[in-house]
Design an enzyme around this catalytic site. Structure first.
Site, PDB file in Angstrom:
ATOM      1  N   THR A  26       0.803  -1.220   0.000  1.00 29.77           N
ATOM      2  CA  THR A  26       0.000   0.000   0.000  1.00 29.77           C
ATOM      3  C   THR A  26       0.836   1.270   0.000  1.00 29.77           C
ATOM      4  O   THR A  26       2.025   1.260   0.318  1.00 29.77           O
ATOM      5  CB  THR A  26      -0.937   0.031   1.222  1.00 29.77           C
ATOM      6  OG1 THR A  26      -0.145   0.128   2.409  1.00 29.77           O
ATOM      7  CG2 THR A  26      -1.825  -1.195   1.279  1.00 29.77           C
ATOM      8  N   ASP A  27       0.148   2.372  -0.309  1.00 29.58           N
ATOM      9  CA  ASP A  27       0.765   3.690  -0.187  1.00 29.58           C
ATOM     10  C   ASP A  27       0.495   4.198   1.230  1.00 29.58           C
ATOM     11  O   ASP A  27      -0.049   3.475   2.070  1.00 29.58           O
ATOM     12  CB  ASP A  27       0.227   4.641  -1.261  1.00 29.58           C
ATOM     13  CG  ASP A  27      -1.278   4.865  -1.182  1.00 29.58           C
ATOM     14  OD1 ASP A  27      -1.897   4.575  -0.126  1.00 29.58           O
ATOM     15  OD2 ASP A  27      -1.839   5.344  -2.175  1.00 29.58           O
ATOM     16  N   ALA A  28       0.830   5.426   1.494  1.00 27.07           N
ATOM     17  CA  ALA A  28       0.679   5.985   2.842  1.00 27.07           C
ATOM     18  C   ALA A  28      -0.774   6.035   3.305  1.00 27.07           C
ATOM     19  O   ALA A  28      -1.039   6.070   4.502  1.00 27.07           O
ATOM     20  CB  ALA A  28       1.295   7.385   2.896  1.00 27.07           C
ATOM     21  N   VAL A  31      -3.970   2.338   0.625  1.00 30.42           N
ATOM     22  CA  VAL A  31      -4.552   1.889  -0.636  1.00 30.42           C
ATOM     23  C   VAL A  31      -3.464   1.179  -1.432  1.00 30.42           C
ATOM     24  O   VAL A  31      -2.311   1.611  -1.442  1.00 30.42           O
ATOM     25  CB  VAL A  31      -5.106   3.096  -1.432  1.00 30.42           C
ATOM     26  CG1 VAL A  31      -5.564   2.682  -2.819  1.00 30.42           C
ATOM     27  CG2 VAL A  31      -6.245   3.765  -0.663  1.00 30.42           C
TER      28      VAL A  31
END
Length: 149
Positions: A26-28, A31
């Site tokens: 995921t990103d920060a 997601v």
């Protein structure tokens, strides 16, 4: 993990590989980062091949062949998030003498998140130059083709 195959009337079973979204995917914001979907699909295609008796090492050592992605069309429809349980499906749409086209989907439950068409090229494991798929492997793959729905 165990693959799942569900039967569809008049066609081969749908191969589906389960995966879960981990923090590293995921990103920060929690997601799934877009490039990670490509990795999920690569793993599912590898497991599809293994389920049909052709792990990556077998392809290389027994057939002198590796497959490399040549082209990909991806539609991102909805995001996957941290801890989601996903199913990544694989269907062989077309097998030609030196390439194959796969249709893939990534779903969370009944929700379609990503769908893609992936074209792979057959390469010599020795020098990574294009080559024909060996006859016995080609015959088996050809028998696994599923027409578009």
């Amino acid at each position: 993990m165990v693959s799942a195959c569900e039967s569809r009337p008049g066609s081969l079973p749908l191969f589906s590989w389960p995966t879960r979204v981990y923090w590293e995917d995921t990103d920060a914001g929690g997601v799934v980062y877009h490039a990670q979907y490509v990795a999920f699909m690569e793993r599912a295609r590898s497991e599809w091949l293994r389920a049909h008796g052709h792990g990556q090492a077998t392809l290389r050592d027994l057939h002198g062949t590796v497959f490399a992605v040549r082209a990909m069309r991806i539609d991102f429809r909805a995001p996957a998030r941290l801890d989601d349980a996903l199913q990544v499906s694989v269907v062989l749409r077309q097998c030609r003498r030196a390439s194959a086209v796969f249709a893939q989907e990534i779903r969370r439950g009944g929700d379609l998140l990503v769908d893609a068409e992936v074209r792979v090229a057959a390469l010599s494991a020795a020098d990574f130059r294009p080559q024909a798929i060996p006859d016995a492997l080609f015959a088996q793959l050809k028998s696994l083709e599923t027409s578009a729905e």
